[in-house]
Design a protein around this motif. Structure first.
Motif, mmCIF file in Angstrom:
data_model
loop_
_atom_site.group_PDB
_atom_site.id
_atom_site.type_symbol
_atom_site.label_atom_id
_atom_site.label_comp_id
_atom_site.label_asym_id
_atom_site.label_seq_id
_atom_site.Cartn_x
_atom_site.Cartn_y
_atom_site.Cartn_z
ATOM 1 N N THR A 180 -2.424 -56.585 -10.947
ATOM 2 C CA THR A 180 -1.804 -55.409 -11.135
ATOM 3 C C THR A 180 -0.519 -55.403 -10.382
ATOM 4 O O THR A 180 -0.329 -55.683 -9.429
ATOM 5 C CB THR A 180 -2.728 -54.170 -10.487
ATOM 6 O OG1 THR A 180 -4.217 -54.224 -10.656
ATOM 7 C CG2 THR A 180 -2.164 -52.692 -10.896
ATOM 8 N N LEU A 181 0.375 -54.689 -11.177
ATOM 9 C CA LEU A 181 1.658 -54.448 -10.840
ATOM 10 C C LEU A 181 1.991 -52.886 -11.038
ATOM 11 O O LEU A 181 2.258 -52.439 -12.180
ATOM 12 C CB LEU A 181 2.690 -55.286 -11.707
ATOM 13 C CG LEU A 181 4.393 -55.395 -11.381
ATOM 14 C CD1 LEU A 181 4.419 -55.746 -9.674
ATOM 15 C CD2 LEU A 181 4.991 -56.240 -12.134
ATOM 16 N N GLU A 182 2.529 -52.445 -10.076
ATOM 17 C CA GLU A 182 3.023 -50.975 -10.153
ATOM 18 C C GLU A 182 4.503 -50.970 -10.049
ATOM 19 O O GLU A 182 5.186 -51.637 -9.215
ATOM 20 C CB GLU A 182 2.373 -50.231 -8.871
ATOM 21 C CG GLU A 182 2.765 -48.712 -8.825
ATOM 22 C CD GLU A 182 1.871 -48.040 -9.562
ATOM 23 O OE1 GLU A 182 2.235 -46.898 -10.418
ATOM 24 O OE2 GLU A 182 0.693 -48.300 -9.876
ATOM 25 N N LEU A 183 5.105 -50.433 -11.244
ATOM 26 C CA LEU A 183 6.501 -50.371 -11.477
ATOM 27 C C LEU A 183 7.095 -48.923 -10.816
ATOM 28 O O LEU A 183 6.589 -47.823 -11.437
ATOM 29 C CB LEU A 183 6.950 -50.527 -12.883
ATOM 30 C CG LEU A 183 6.558 -52.042 -13.403
ATOM 31 C CD1 LEU A 183 6.915 -51.912 -15.086
ATOM 32 C CD2 LEU A 183 7.280 -53.050 -12.607
ATOM 33 N N PRO A 184 7.827 -48.719 -9.948
ATOM 34 C CA PRO A 184 8.072 -47.716 -9.196
ATOM 35 C C PRO A 184 9.050 -46.832 -10.000
ATOM 36 O O PRO A 184 9.914 -47.202 -10.819
ATOM 37 C CB PRO A 184 8.875 -48.192 -7.986
ATOM 38 C CG PRO A 184 9.788 -49.538 -8.304
ATOM 39 C CD PRO A 184 8.643 -50.112 -9.354
ATOM 40 N N PRO A 185 8.871 -45.356 -9.799
ATOM 41 C CA PRO A 185 9.839 -44.764 -10.655
ATOM 42 C C PRO A 185 11.078 -44.389 -10.044
ATOM 43 O O PRO A 185 11.147 -44.810 -8.872
ATOM 44 C CB PRO A 185 9.111 -43.218 -10.526
ATOM 45 C CG PRO A 185 8.274 -43.458 -9.210
ATOM 46 C CD PRO A 185 7.676 -44.858 -9.383
ATOM 47 N N LEU A 186 12.258 -44.159 -10.709
ATOM 48 C CA LEU A 186 13.440 -44.359 -10.226
ATOM 49 C C LEU A 186 13.776 -43.428 -8.888
ATOM 50 O O LEU A 186 14.724 -43.880 -8.002
ATOM 51 C CB LEU A 186 14.590 -44.014 -11.452
ATOM 52 C CG LEU A 186 16.017 -44.296 -11.094
ATOM 53 C CD1 LEU A 186 16.169 -45.655 -10.711
ATOM 54 C CD2 LEU A 186 16.884 -43.868 -12.422
ATOM 55 N N ARG A 187 12.918 -42.384 -9.142
ATOM 56 C CA ARG A 187 13.166 -41.523 -7.838
ATOM 57 C C ARG A 187 12.681 -41.888 -6.607
ATOM 58 O O ARG A 187 13.132 -41.364 -5.382
ATOM 59 C CB ARG A 187 12.556 -40.041 -8.042
ATOM 60 C CG ARG A 187 10.896 -40.206 -8.231
ATOM 61 C CD ARG A 187 10.366 -38.833 -8.551
ATOM 62 N NE ARG A 187 8.830 -38.990 -8.761
ATOM 63 C CZ ARG A 187 8.572 -39.314 -9.973
ATOM 64 N NH1 ARG A 187 9.202 -39.569 -10.925
ATOM 65 N NH2 ARG A 187 7.206 -39.412 -9.861
ATOM 66 N N GLU A 188 12.046 -43.045 -6.599
ATOM 67 C CA GLU A 188 11.368 -43.724 -5.475
ATOM 68 C C GLU A 188 12.247 -44.951 -4.967
ATOM 69 O O GLU A 188 12.038 -45.512 -4.132
ATOM 70 C CB GLU A 188 10.036 -44.221 -5.561
ATOM 71 C CG GLU A 188 8.871 -43.122 -5.759
ATOM 72 C CD GLU A 188 7.670 -43.312 -5.618
ATOM 73 O OE1 GLU A 188 7.259 -44.525 -5.716
ATOM 74 O OE2 GLU A 188 6.748 -42.499 -5.935
ATOM 75 N N ARG A 189 13.266 -45.164 -5.839
ATOM 76 C CA ARG A 189 14.320 -46.278 -5.444
ATOM 77 C C ARG A 189 15.491 -45.829 -5.615
ATOM 78 O O ARG A 189 16.385 -46.327 -6.548
ATOM 79 C CB ARG A 189 13.967 -47.367 -6.181
ATOM 80 C CG ARG A 189 13.824 -47.429 -7.561
ATOM 81 C CD ARG A 189 13.476 -48.856 -8.153
ATOM 82 N NE ARG A 189 13.473 -48.945 -9.809
ATOM 83 C CZ ARG A 189 14.483 -49.551 -10.357
ATOM 84 N NH1 ARG A 189 15.330 -50.165 -9.637
ATOM 85 N NH2 ARG A 189 14.207 -49.539 -11.627
ATOM 86 N N ARG A 190 15.836 -44.529 -5.035
ATOM 87 C CA ARG A 190 17.267 -43.961 -5.061
ATOM 88 C C ARG A 190 18.469 -44.862 -4.928
ATOM 89 O O ARG A 190 19.472 -44.616 -5.565
ATOM 90 C CB ARG A 190 17.241 -42.635 -4.526
ATOM 91 C CG ARG A 190 16.404 -41.697 -5.004
ATOM 92 C CD ARG A 190 16.394 -40.185 -4.410
ATOM 93 N NE ARG A 190 15.517 -39.259 -4.512
ATOM 94 C CZ ARG A 190 15.398 -38.439 -5.726
ATOM 95 N NH1 ARG A 190 16.461 -38.586 -6.583
ATOM 96 N NH2 ARG A 190 14.458 -37.656 -5.941
#
Length: 426
Positions: A298-308
């Motif tokens: 499994t690979l979780e792609l982070p939302p942009l708000r979590e890598r500002r």
């Protein structure tokens, strides 16, 4: 550097690593050799090995951190040296991976090859696509490492993430960096198919299997034989067909609609979802046995708000591309605009950020206030083209890139839509 050229930086001060240099050259690598004390970054290939054992070497490389981040470099150090927090930070922030000496030359060579594959992304994908994986945040660094590692396996992969986080691009990377790269990559958006057509589309059908089936149709799974099958929005697959997909994963065969004859297939299944499949399984809305089968890797792609911290880098990159496409000067970014970008939550993630960058490149405000019209900074033709491009993009996204369906929605001929797609680089 040409992605097919096995060229590598080899930066060292000691002669201890001489046997390693010889082994790399025997494996077909062309080495650009430099001393760490007198590095010349303008001559660096996209990948390489860098010795970093002493404080002097570390301090030298710390001053070149931006240059290190532009490529995919492996650090070679000692177990004792890696106890230094400053070195740990340097390796984490500036290097693709690291090895402690002595190390397994075969493993190091393999990792260097993987790094070359990742660097090839910058030369073989469009800038718009590659940007979905850009970023120096911890989440994106980890994601790129896992993509590289997962590509070497044939196990099913489950990609999880919100819309616009780049799930299809990751699936393509998993295929392009795998042993299956010479075969087909087949993508299917499960959410864009009517249930009545789903089985025929994915599993195929025999002639006369149903009314209107005049001849045999090969489904998406068979098209992907030897390659990779990407199933986006897997949660939209009808329950009665999920068991058939499970059989494909377990038995490596399928039966076309209207046939009892099994057909052997060998394809890697990469599924993507923006839903919680475990929760859907508990509610009986998704087969738990299929979820467990897909959930091995499994690979979780982070939302942009979590890598500002990646927002400014991505926005500036998209802005340069948009300015080039529209033949306009790159507008300057002021602090107020950057603050607004960083504060926004980006529900559409990187896709939304790209669209905002294109608006800004055209002279439109970054964010419109409620009820406020765009300022009139565009000429008439530019404004019409900006609106048309946005309209076409929305239609193509709605129909998962299906030109026929998008043309029907827009009320235009498919050939006309195709010409406009080429015109706007969609």
């Amino acid at each position: 550097m040409n992605a097919l050229t096995r060229e590598s930086l080899f930066a060292r001060d000691s002669q201890t690593l001489s046997p390693l240099a010889q082994q790399l050259q025997q494996h077909g690598w062309r080495l650009v050799q430099q001393s760490v004390a007198h590095l010349q970054p303008h001559q660096w290939p996209a990948v390489g090995l860098v010795e970093v054992r002493t404080r002097e070497q570390r301090e030298k490389l710390e001053s070149l951190l931006p240059e290190l981040r532009r490529g995919h470099y492996l650090a070679i150090t000692d177990p004792e040296a890696m106890r230094c927090r400053h070195l740990q930070k340097l390796v984490a922030n500036g290097f693709y991976d690291y090895f402690t000496w002595p190390c397994d030359p075969a493993q190091l060579t393999t990792t260097l090859g993987h790094a070359l594959g990742m660097s090839a992304l910058r030369g073989t994908r469009t800038h718009t696509e590659q940007s979905l994986l850009l970023g120096d945040s911890r989440q994106m660094v980890q994601a790129r490492h896992r993509i590289n590692r997962f590509a070497q396996s044939d196990l099913p992969v489950l990609l999880q993430g919100e819309s616009g986080t780049g799930k299809e691009l990751v699936a393509r990377c998993l295929h392009d960096f795998s042993r299956r790269q010479s075969k087909q990559f087949v993508a299917l958006n499960c959410g864009g198919l009517p249930e009545s057509l789903f089985e025929s589309e994915i599993f195929g059908h025999e002639a006369h299997a149903f009314t209107g089936a005049g001849k045999r149709r090969i489904g998406k799974i068979e098209h992907a034989d030897g390659g990779s099958l990407f199933l986006d929005e897997i949660e939209s697959m009808p329950l009665n067909l999920q068991i058939k997909l499970l059989r494909v994963l377990q038995e490596h065969s399928l039966e076309r609609l209207g046939s009892n004859q099994p057909v052997a297939v060998d394809c890697r299944v990469i599924a993507a979802t923006k839903s919680d499949l475990d929760e859907l399984g508990k509610r009986g809305e998704f087969r738990s046995d299929l979820y467990y089968r897909l959930n091995v890797v499994t690979l979780e792609l982070p939302p942009l708000r979590e890598r500002r911290e990646d927002i400014a880098l991505l926005f500036e990159h998209f802005l340069q591309l948009a300015a080039l496409r529209f033949d306009r000067a790159v507008p300057e970014l002021d602090r107020q605009t950057l603050a607004a970008l960083s504060a926004h939550d980006w529900p559409g993630n990187v896709r939304e950020l790209r669209n905002v960058a294109e608006r800004f490149a055209l002279g439109l405000p970054v964010f419109k206030k409620s009820g406020q019209a765009d300022n009139n900074t565009l000429g008439f033709n530019e404004a019409v083209e900006a609106f048309e491009r946005s309209l076409l993009s929305a239609a193509l996204e709605r129909h998962a890139g299906n030109l026929s369906q998008a043309a029907q929605t827009l009320g235009m001929a498919k050939t006309t839509l195709f010409d406009k797609v080429k015109k706007y680089g969609l």
